[in-house]
Design a protein around this motif. Structure first.
Motif, PDB file in Angstrom:
ATOM      1  N   LYS A   1       0.811  -1.213   0.000  1.00 35.41           N
ATOM      2  CA  LYS A   1       0.000   0.000   0.000  1.00 35.41           C
ATOM      3  C   LYS A   1       0.851   1.274   0.000  1.00 35.41           C
ATOM      4  O   LYS A   1       0.304   2.376  -0.012  1.00 35.41           O
ATOM      5  CB  LYS A   1      -0.920   0.005   1.223  1.00 35.41           C
ATOM      6  CG  LYS A   1      -1.932  -1.142   1.224  1.00 35.41           C
ATOM      7  CD  LYS A   1      -2.837  -1.074   2.443  1.00 35.41           C
ATOM      8  CE  LYS A   1      -3.845  -2.213   2.450  1.00 35.41           C
ATOM      9  NZ  LYS A   1      -4.733  -2.159   3.647  1.00 35.41           N
ATOM     10  N   CYS A   2       2.159   1.122   0.027  1.00 37.12           N
ATOM     11  CA  CYS A   2       3.056   2.282   0.057  1.00 37.12           C
ATOM     12  C   CYS A   2       3.338   2.787  -1.360  1.00 37.12           C
ATOM     13  O   CYS A   2       3.124   2.067  -2.345  1.00 37.12           O
ATOM     14  CB  CYS A   2       4.377   1.919   0.741  1.00 37.12           C
ATOM     15  SG  CYS A   2       4.209   1.387   2.456  1.00 37.12           S
ATOM     16  N   SER A   3       3.835   3.994  -1.454  1.00 35.85           N
ATOM     17  CA  SER A   3       4.214   4.548  -2.751  1.00 35.85           C
ATOM     18  C   SER A   3       5.438   3.807  -3.292  1.00 35.85           C
ATOM     19  O   SER A   3       6.120   3.077  -2.556  1.00 35.85           O
ATOM     20  CB  SER A   3       4.540   6.038  -2.607  1.00 35.85           C
ATOM     21  OG  SER A   3       5.699   6.211  -1.808  1.00 35.85           O
ATOM     22  N   GLY A   4       5.725   4.003  -4.557  1.00 37.00           N
ATOM     23  CA  GLY A   4       6.874   3.344  -5.168  1.00 37.00           C
ATOM     24  C   GLY A   4       8.180   3.717  -4.490  1.00 37.00           C
ATOM     25  O   GLY A   4       9.035   2.859  -4.240  1.00 37.00           O
ATOM     26  N   SER A   5       8.354   5.010  -4.188  1.00 43.92           N
ATOM     27  CA  SER A   5       9.593   5.454  -3.540  1.00 43.92           C
ATOM     28  C   SER A   5       9.708   4.879  -2.132  1.00 43.92           C
ATOM     29  O   SER A   5      10.801   4.500  -1.694  1.00 43.92           O
ATOM     30  CB  SER A   5       9.641   6.990  -3.491  1.00 43.92           C
ATOM     31  OG  SER A   5       8.541   7.507  -2.744  1.00 43.92           O
ATOM     32  N   ASP A   6       8.583   4.793  -1.425  1.00 41.88           N
ATOM     33  CA  ASP A   6       8.624   4.219  -0.082  1.00 41.88           C
ATOM     34  C   ASP A   6       8.918   2.719  -0.118  1.00 41.88           C
ATOM     35  O   ASP A   6       9.563   2.186   0.789  1.00 41.88           O
ATOM     36  CB  ASP A   6       7.308   4.479   0.652  1.00 41.88           C
ATOM     37  CG  ASP A   6       7.267   5.856   1.289  1.00 41.88           C
ATOM     38  OD1 ASP A   6       8.308   6.524   1.322  1.00 41.88           O
ATOM     39  OD2 ASP A   6       6.184   6.264   1.747  1.00 41.88           O
ATOM     40  N   ARG A   7       8.466   2.034  -1.153  1.00 40.85           N
ATOM     41  CA  ARG A   7       8.779   0.608  -1.263  1.00 40.85           C
ATOM     42  C   ARG A   7      10.277   0.393  -1.463  1.00 40.85           C
ATOM     43  O   ARG A   7      10.850  -0.536  -0.901  1.00 40.85           O
ATOM     44  CB  ARG A   7       7.981  -0.043  -2.398  1.00 40.85           C
ATOM     45  CG  ARG A   7       6.556  -0.377  -2.011  1.00 40.85           C
ATOM     46  CD  ARG A   7       5.952  -1.398  -2.953  1.00 40.85           C
ATOM     47  NE  ARG A   7       5.916  -0.939  -4.330  1.00 40.85           N
ATOM     48  CZ  ARG A   7       4.928  -0.222  -4.856  1.00 40.85           C
ATOM     49  NH1 ARG A   7       3.892   0.131  -4.104  1.00 40.85           N
ATOM     50  NH2 ARG A   7       4.979   0.146  -6.120  1.00 40.85           N
TER      51      ARG A   7
ATOM     52  N   ASP B   1       2.250   4.469   8.135  1.00 44.30           N
ATOM     53  CA  ASP B   1       2.152   5.925   7.928  1.00 44.30           C
ATOM     54  C   ASP B   1       2.074   6.671   9.264  1.00 44.30           C
ATOM     55  O   ASP B   1       1.166   7.476   9.489  1.00 44.30           O
ATOM     56  CB  ASP B   1       0.931   6.249   7.060  1.00 44.30           C
ATOM     57  CG  ASP B   1       0.969   7.687   6.550  1.00 44.30           C
ATOM     58  OD1 ASP B   1       2.074   8.255   6.444  1.00 44.30           O
ATOM     59  OD2 ASP B   1      -0.114   8.239   6.271  1.00 44.30           O
TER      60      ASP B   1
ATOM     61  N   HIS C   1      15.652  13.249   1.625  1.00 44.41           N
ATOM     62  CA  HIS C   1      14.219  12.983   1.498  1.00 44.41           C
ATOM     63  C   HIS C   1      13.459  13.536   2.699  1.00 44.41           C
ATOM     64  O   HIS C   1      12.409  14.166   2.547  1.00 44.41           O
ATOM     65  CB  HIS C   1      13.986  11.479   1.373  1.00 44.41           C
ATOM     66  CG  HIS C   1      12.539  11.095   1.411  1.00 44.41           C
ATOM     67  ND1 HIS C   1      11.971  10.434   2.480  1.00 44.41           N
ATOM     68  CD2 HIS C   1      11.530  11.288   0.512  1.00 44.41           C
ATOM     69  CE1 HIS C   1      10.686  10.245   2.240  1.00 44.41           C
ATOM     70  NE2 HIS C   1      10.394  10.741   1.065  1.00 44.41           N
TER      71      HIS C   1
ATOM     72  N   GLU D   1      10.542  16.466   2.703  1.00 44.43           N
ATOM     73  CA  GLU D   1       9.208  16.205   3.234  1.00 44.43           C
ATOM     74  C   GLU D   1       8.876  17.121   4.409  1.00 44.43           C
ATOM     75  O   GLU D   1       7.742  17.605   4.520  1.00 44.43           O
ATOM     76  CB  GLU D   1       9.101  14.738   3.665  1.00 44.43           C
ATOM     77  CG  GLU D   1       9.139  13.745   2.513  1.00 44.43           C
ATOM     78  CD  GLU D   1       8.025  13.994   1.507  1.00 44.43           C
ATOM     79  OE1 GLU D   1       6.866  14.174   1.941  1.00 44.43           O
ATOM     80  OE2 GLU D   1       8.313  14.015   0.297  1.00 44.43           O
TER      81      GLU D   1
END
Length: 216
Positions: free
Chosen positions: A45-51, A133, A196, A200
């Motif tokens: 369920k995470c974004s691509g960058s978070d994966r 999150d 990063h 953020e």
């Protein structure tokens, strides 16, 4: 030099690619593959960058617990050089590039003890914070990255100040793979994650500002 202890090939040159070399590199690759699989399964369920961040964090935690943890144990009960275990053979291979890992150097053991306990646990907490999150994600991310960078600096700076007597840079494998690559990734990736977090946190700050107010 640590290379003197390696088996020799034709002409008396060190035999770089022994079975232990292949096993050691394969073990590191397997750890990364496991980290990738865990990140894809648990970070759906995470974004691509978070994966991709999770891939690194799982790999980071796995290395701390399964590779550096046994090193600390071996160094506290004896030395890597005097142990005949399979894990000791892996560290003996790395010891060809940096002899301090063979003889329970107090600076190295102290740093690795802190790395296994603190950095390993922080990586696990950060994995949870990203997947769920949580609001404290960037606090933990910054703390972990600073710890990793500090550990890298203190691993090499004391030896550099002495003229690098423990480091073997006589061939490309020991210099560019063992010393530069396997230590450099713990500089490059934490540096990127710090950037990063900076980006953020700045976005969050700008989002709270009143319209027309300039950021500092």
């Amino acid at each position: 030099m640590a290379a003197d202890s390696a088996s020799s090939g034709p002409g008396g040159q060190p035999d770089l690619f022994s079975s232990v070399t292949v096993y050691s590199l394969a073990a590191c690759a397997a750890q990364l593959i496991v980290g990738y699989i865990l990140a894809q399964r648990l970070g759906r369920k995470c974004s691509g960058s978070d994966r991709w961040t999770l891939v690194w964090l799982f790999y980071d935690a796995i290395v701390h617990f399964t590779l550096e943890g046994p090193f600390v144990y071996l160094s506290l009960v004896g030395t890597v050089a005097t142990s005949d275990s399979m894990m000791a053979s892996l560290w003996k291979e790395y010891g060809k590039a940096d002899t301090r890992w063979l003889h329970s150097d107090p600076t190295i053991v102290s740093l690795e003890l802190l790395t296994v306990v603190l950095d390993g646990l922080l990586a696990v907490v950060l994995i949870y914070a990203i997947i769920k999150d949580k609001y404290y994600r960037h606090f933990v991310q910054i703390t972990l990255c600073v710890c990793e960078l500090y550990g890298g600096w203190m691993t090499f700076c004391p030896d550099w100040l002495l003229g690098s007597p423990s480091l073997n840079t006589n061939n490309w494998l020991y210099l560019w793979v063992y010393l530069v690559f396997f230590n450099g990734i713990w500089v490059v990736v934490p540096g990127l994650l710090l950037w990063h977090s900076w980006v953020e946190l700045r976005k969050m700050h700008l989002g709270k500002q009143k319209p027309g107010k300039k950021s500092r």
